[in-house]
Scaffold this active site. Structure first.
Site, mmCIF file in Angstrom:
data_model
loop_
_atom_site.group_PDB
_atom_site.id
_atom_site.type_symbol
_atom_site.label_atom_id
_atom_site.label_comp_id
_atom_site.label_asym_id
_atom_site.label_seq_id
_atom_site.Cartn_x
_atom_site.Cartn_y
_atom_site.Cartn_z
ATOM 1 N N CYS A 380 58.314 68.744 60.931
ATOM 2 C CA CYS A 380 57.197 67.865 60.587
ATOM 3 C C CYS A 380 56.786 67.035 61.804
ATOM 4 O O CYS A 380 56.174 67.545 62.735
ATOM 5 C CB CYS A 380 57.568 67.004 59.383
ATOM 6 S SG CYS A 380 56.144 66.177 58.616
ATOM 7 N N HIS A 514 59.061 70.820 55.505
ATOM 8 C CA HIS A 514 60.449 70.330 55.457
ATOM 9 C C HIS A 514 61.360 71.396 54.845
ATOM 10 O O HIS A 514 61.662 71.367 53.651
ATOM 11 C CB HIS A 514 60.528 69.043 54.641
ATOM 12 C CG HIS A 514 59.923 67.862 55.306
ATOM 13 N ND1 HIS A 514 60.647 67.007 56.117
ATOM 14 C CD2 HIS A 514 58.654 67.404 55.316
ATOM 15 C CE1 HIS A 514 59.851 66.057 56.580
ATOM 16 N NE2 HIS A 514 58.628 66.287 56.124
ATOM 17 N N GLU A 516 64.465 71.728 55.039
ATOM 18 C CA GLU A 516 65.749 71.205 54.568
ATOM 19 C C GLU A 516 65.756 70.952 53.064
ATOM 20 O O GLU A 516 66.822 70.936 52.428
ATOM 21 C CB GLU A 516 66.118 69.927 55.319
ATOM 22 C CG GLU A 516 65.285 68.704 55.003
ATOM 23 C CD GLU A 516 64.029 68.567 55.849
ATOM 24 O OE1 GLU A 516 63.512 67.426 55.955
ATOM 25 O OE2 GLU A 516 63.547 69.591 56.374
#
Length: 542
Positions: A380, A514, A516
């Site tokens: 990001c 993102h 994750e």
């Protein structure tokens, strides 16, 4: 009909209600049950989207674009079930909805009160949409005794009476501190916490007691006696080396057995926890280790990067290595040469963030990784800083910057004012509300065939979760690519850059989303798996 487990906390915050809920959900899943987890947050914010990570830790984003509590990340990682905006609600959201109804005249002139209107709204949220689930686990944020939590405790008390018999169980998580000067574990904090809970009208069925050492049988009997629970329902929750040891530890202490017994359910098969044992074995018996520098601006608050930390762990699990994280405050690099901080690391990761503070340090981190051929992962904001670095130092655009930091001559990164999701056009005005106005949730991206990132995914079409207001300016694509930074992924409409990479680098990838948020211990995200594999290779060179 679904059965409900209400998880409350006492004594102090941060005892691990979210992990306890997630672990219990995983254990019930391992017995073959279908489970849903939900979180009730007592604060007045409508959602955590505008809250500083220092205040609340990570803001977890769901596929459907909800900004939620970080505990929903634990729920997803432990159960594999994607959370939705229907799995987290706050006092602020409840009051917002109630006041909107009042303004419309929905209450027909009646006086709007906490009881029954607020408590009814909470109950409606808790029981809605659970027809397909065997168990619904409801975590109540905060600690018993908090003023702001009273409507939630009252609502779950009422539900205990309204649901059919044996369809509601209360688990209370408390702390048993060890007093060094006395050489004893103390039961009194738990006794007072349960007393407070009982004064509200809730009698816990199970006590989950956090401690840093084994609780003697005499103390467990004492808690059973004074807290009015069965001796077998006093479950010790000891500290463990990894959060992925929690399901095994709680099962060995009998938590899931006791929950089923409280519901009057017996004769069920033992849970299959073999895959959890497999994860634990990989974590505790690695075949090597790597060091990753995370260069961020909230590094003093590790919960700000909770999903990131876990995704790196998952990448380590996939590669059978231990991942050591060096948390580096990016502002330090603006005052000192970053080389001494980074020369020993095997990978550099610059995570998401907002605002100008520390940005030049992140740019220097990206520059160091590019020049020294160290694996670099920009997520990001970290991708945007890598793009600015390349624009300045490779493409010769000296004034390259982001309009997030103010007006600039070369807005390589600029405010996103409109974008498409599905068939709907979303717009934003500069200076408008901050809450809920970002590009949020799952969006598709198209990856260029033959690119490194497409090779990692094994696909040219992906869907990932976003949370940002600013985008790389496509007008600078030609200049960036001519200089060596390739835009390898785009939004389906071809307007918004989604991924960048450098071809003649061991591993240099930036993504606008993102990844994750979608990584799981049993399904490590391919980007983190690949990044840690590159770091593992780098460790052989350092």
């Amino acid at each position: 009909m679904a059965r409900y487990v209400f998880i409350t906390g006492g004594v102090v915050s941060s005892l691990g209600k979210g992990l306890a809920s997630a672990a219990l959900g995983a254990l019930l899943q391992a017995r073959g049950y279908k489970v849903r987890l939900r979180k009730l947050d007592p604060y007045l914010n409508v959602d955590p989207g505008t809250m500083s990570p220092y205040q609340h830790g990570e803001c977890f984003v769901t596929d459907d674009g909800a900004e939620t509590d970080l505990d929903l990340g634990h729920y997803e990682r432990f159960t594999g079930r994607p959370a939705t905006k229907q799995d987290n609600i706050t006092t602020g959201k409840i009051y917002q909805d109630i006041l909107a109804k009042e303004r419309r005249g929905d209450y027909l002139g009646g006086t709007v009160q906490v009881i029954p209107h607020v408590t009814d709204a909470i109950k409606e949220f808790v029981v809605a949409g659970n027809e397909d689930y065997d168990f619904v686990l409801i975590e109540v944020g905060g600690t018993v005794g908090d003023i702001e939590g009273l409507p939630f405790f009252e609502a779950i008390r009422q539900l205990g009476n309204e649901l059919p018999r044996d369809h509601a169980v209360y688990v209370h998580l408390t702390l048993m501190p060890y007093i060094p000067s006395a050489g004893e574990l103390k039961t009194k904090p738990t006794q007072h916490s349960v007393k407070e809970l009982r004064s509200i009208g809730i009698q816990p069925d199970i006590l989950l007691v956090r401690a840093d050492r084994s609780i003697p049988e005499t103390e467990r009997r004492k808690l059973s006696l004074f807290c009015n629970v069965r001796p077998s329902a006093v479950i010790q929750a000891l500290d463990v080396p990894s959060i992925y040891d929690v399901p095994i530890a709680y099962h060995e202490q009998g938590l899931d057995d006791e929950v089923l017994a409280a519901f009057g359910i017996g004769g069920v098969r033992e849970p299959d926890v073999s895959r959890w044992r497999g994860i634990s074995d990989r974590i505790h018996n690695p075949e090597g280790q790597v060091t990753i520098a995370v260069v961020g601006k909230y590094t003093e608050m590790k919960d700000a990067y909770k999903s990131l930390t876990e995704a790196l762990t998952h990448g380590g699990i996939a590669n059978r290595v231990k991942v050591n994280i060096d948390w580096l405050e990016s502002e330090v690099f603006e005052k000192e040469d970053p080389t001494p901080y980074l020369e020993h690391v095997h990978g550099i990761l610059v995570p998401g963030g907002f605002g100008k503070r520390g940005t030049e340090g992140k740019i220097l981190a990206a520059s160091h990784a590019r020049r020294k051929k160290i694996p670099y992962f920009g997520i990001c904001f970290g991708m945007q800083m890598a793009v600015i670095e390349a624009a300045r130092n490779l493409a010769g655009i000296a004034d390259a910057n982001s309009t997030e930091f103010g007006p600039c001559e070369a807005p390589v990164v600029g405010l996103l004012t409109e974008w498409v999701k599905g068939n709907e056009l979303h717009t934003r005005e500069e200076g408008g509300d901050l809450g809920g106005t970002m590009r949020l949730g799952a969006y598709e991206a198209r990856l260029e065939a033959g690119s490194k990132i497409a090779e990692i995914y094994g696909s040219t079409v992906i869907s990932e979760r976003h949370r940002h207001r600013y985008e790389v300016n496509i007008a600078y694509r030609d200049a960036l690519e001519a200089a060596g930074l390739h835009i390898s992924g785009m939004s389906p409409d071809g307007i918004l850059p989604e991924t960048v990479e450098i071809a003649d680098h061991p591993w240099f990838i930036g993504v606008q989303y993102h990844p994750e948020l979608k990584s799981r211990p049993f399904e490590p995200h391919p980007l983190f798996t690949s990044f840690i594999a590159a770091a593992k290779e780098q460790s052989r060179l350092v």
